[in-house]
Design an enzyme around this catalytic site. Sequence first.
Site, PDB file in Angstrom:
ATOM      1  N   ASN A  85     -60.758 -92.156  -7.393  1.00 15.48           N
ATOM      2  CA  ASN A  85     -60.985 -91.061  -6.454  1.00 15.48           C
ATOM      3  C   ASN A  85     -60.277 -89.765  -6.841  1.00 15.48           C
ATOM      4  OD1 ASN A  85     -61.446 -89.973  -3.534  1.00 15.48           O
ATOM      5  ND2 ASN A  85     -59.204 -89.964  -3.784  1.00 15.48           N
ATOM      6  N   TYR A 132     -67.414 -78.497 -12.066  1.00 19.02           N
ATOM      7  CA  TYR A 132     -67.206 -79.524 -11.041  1.00 19.02           C
ATOM      8  C   TYR A 132     -68.483 -80.341 -10.840  1.00 19.02           C
ATOM      9  CZ  TYR A 132     -65.708 -81.487  -6.536  1.00 19.02           C
ATOM     10  OH  TYR A 132     -65.354 -82.332  -5.508  1.00 19.02           O
TER      11      TYR A 132
END
Length: 257
Positions: free
Chosen positions: A95, A162
């Site tokens: 994560n 991103y």
Amino acid sequence: MTAWHDLTGHVALVTGGNSGIGLGMARGLRDAGATVVIWGTNAAKNTSAVEELTSGGAGAPIGSFTVDVSDEDAVAAGMEATLARFGRVDSCFANAGVSPQPSAIDALSTEEWRRVLAVNLDGVFYTVRPVVAHMKSRGGGGSLVVTSSVSISDGMAFSTQYAAAKGALVAMARALAVELARDGIRVNALVPGWTEATMSDALLESPVAQAKILPRIPLRRWGNPHDFEAVAVWLAGAGSAYVTGQTLVIDGGYTVF
């Protein structure tokens, strides 16, 4: 039969687990009885997260290690330390991530491109590789979960680095789901929508976000770390035993409106 939400004896590794979505997942796993191991780059935040998760007293052990997932050697050392202390890893939530510095593509520096991909993509690879090796060697399967984002479908202008990393994670999860199925290792991707967390709070509190983004969310609220607690438990345990290669979108309906 063991309840799907009973993770007693289960060891879960959560990278980036000291805040935000990661801490939410760690909290849910803790509540289900799992031993939770947090990896994060900030030792003080790691300690704070462990203190929060152990504040209720008795329960499964909670631990943390200072690990920069963009550093291959640091990840190897973190995995070695995790296994030395806890003996096994049954589920891994890859994560950890960093937010982009917004930039037009023709002004995007190589340094910024590499900074984001080093954590958000390479870091997942560095993490998953030794976890899979461990799961294969001990047998019995396991669960891997990678955290992507709605940037995979909702064009995120000025954040190409991103979006590229997060899109790659979904492809990675699908490939690994097929590759590792015979080993009993399930692999899935989480796609959070706009969620209250340290790296996004400033944006979500801005007038632009309140006026332009929030009205596009059918549930009319931002996500929060608690929204990921039960999902993490489900993906880690027996409840999702026949679920692999899937992309689970948790966004309050944002991507379908």
